[in-house]
Design a protein around this motif. Structure first.
Motif, PDB file in Angstrom:
ATOM      1  N   THR A  30       3.302  -4.987  -9.250  1.00 56.46           N
ATOM      2  CA  THR A  30       2.134  -5.021  -8.352  1.00 56.46           C
ATOM      3  C   THR A  30       1.086  -3.997  -8.756  1.00 56.46           C
ATOM      4  OG1 THR A  30       3.197  -3.471  -6.815  1.00 56.46           O
ATOM      5  CG2 THR A  30       3.501  -5.821  -6.388  1.00 56.46           C
ATOM      6  N   GLU A  32      -2.400  -2.216  -6.818  1.00 53.38           N
ATOM      7  CA  GLU A  32      -3.082  -2.063  -5.526  1.00 53.38           C
ATOM      8  C   GLU A  32      -4.499  -1.532  -5.741  1.00 53.38           C
ATOM      9  OE1 GLU A  32      -1.088  -0.492  -1.750  1.00 53.38           O
ATOM     10  OE2 GLU A  32      -2.356   1.201  -2.349  1.00 53.38           O
ATOM     11  N   PRO A  40      -6.010  -1.956   1.693  1.00 49.20           N
ATOM     12  CA  PRO A  40      -5.871  -2.191   0.253  1.00 49.20           C
ATOM     13  C   PRO A  40      -5.597  -3.658  -0.056  1.00 49.20           C
ATOM     14  CG  PRO A  40      -3.893  -1.165   1.129  1.00 49.20           C
ATOM     15  CD  PRO A  40      -4.900  -1.139   2.247  1.00 49.20           C
ATOM     16  N   VAL A  42      -3.565  -6.124  -2.768  1.00 50.53           N
ATOM     17  CA  VAL A  42      -2.433  -6.049  -3.715  1.00 50.53           C
ATOM     18  C   VAL A  42      -2.462  -7.263  -4.636  1.00 50.53           C
ATOM     19  CG1 VAL A  42       0.062  -5.974  -3.964  1.00 50.53           C
ATOM     20  CG2 VAL A  42      -1.046  -4.733  -2.082  1.00 50.53           C
TER      21      VAL A  42
END
Length: 266
Positions: A30, A32, A40, A42
């Protein structure tokens, strides 16, 4: 990792990461993006294993078993990329390299874990080092990788005494025979068995022996009498080798003494 961990928005409010290089562990990864005061965002990517570079042994190596029997743990190997990630879909072939044993499950294809295992490995009948090899083939990226798997085959139980030296010889009265008699303790496949007691005893009117009780050598199963001194009787003299471990079995050595040249001149 990122080439840069910050980026500014353009006139349209869009910010683009300079570069996202995936990590070395296969699976979901991932990224972010965060701005002060906003939730946020992702991003997700899936890292797949790289090309095959290693066939890793995941079962014990250098197992020990008696000749003609199965090793306790069936050999197992894992197909891996350069970072140790398991690779599925790799055809793996197990082949015997040393020793006349047998295997079950010689051809397999790796599952998601990257691990394949033989059903069994039965060692051959020759004592000593035995070896097999597991080879994986990466049909997608090309190339192969292999690993050797080793086992030590021990002799089986003692089964027989075999004469190896000192039978059917001449000699002189009251003198040691020229060739020291010896036997080899073997299992049913002819492998030498060490640590077995052997007793040498002269027959009637057949002289004397020294070091009559010996133990077969660990390396090859041989056992030699210390010395056999013939008696003064004419004709065939005998020496019998037995073992308390092998009841009912024996071997007999013979010698026919002749007067020495010196004695004949007298």
């Amino acid at each position: 990792r990122l080439a840069s961990d910050t980026s500014r928005t353009d006139g349209g409010g869009v910010a683009i990461a300079a570069a996202w290089t995936l990590g070395t562990t296969a699976g979901a990864q991932t990224l972010e993006a965060a701005v002060d005061g906003l939730s946020p965002t992702v991003f997700t990517a899936t890292a797949v294993p790289g090309p095959l570079t290693t066939m890793a042994l995941v079962s014990p190596d250098n197992q020990v078993a008696v000749v003609g029997t199965k090793v306790a743990v069936a050999p197992a190997v894992r197909a891996e990329d350069s970072y140790g990630n398991p690779i599925s879909g790799i055809p793996v072939a197990f082949t015997l390299v040393q020793g006349n044993g047998s295997i079950l499950g010689a051809a397999q294809t790796t599952p998601a874990s990257g691990i394949v295992s033989l059903q069994e490995w039965t060692l051959g009948t020759a004592a000593g080092v035995q070896r097999l090899r597991a080879t994986g083939t990466d049909a997608v990226n090309g190339g192969t990788a292999s690993v050797n798997i080793t086992a030590s085959a021990l002799p089986g139980p003692a089964a027989e005494l075999v004469k190896i030296a000192g039978d059917n010889q001449g000699g002189s009265f009251n003198s040691p025979v020229p060739v020291t008699p010896g036997v080899r303790v073997v299992d049913t496949f002819g492998n030498g068995v060490g640590g077995i007691p052997v007793v040498f005893a002269p027959g009637p009117n057949s002289g004397t022996v020294s070091a009559a009780s010996v133990t077969s050598e660990p390396a090859n199963g041989t056992a030699f009498v210390g010395a056999w001194t013939l008696g003064a009787s004419a004709g065939v003299q005998t020496l019998v080798a037995t073992s308390p471990t092998l009841r009912g079995l024996s071997v007999t050595f013979t010698a026919i003494p002749e007067p020495s040249t010196y004695a004949a001149l007298l």
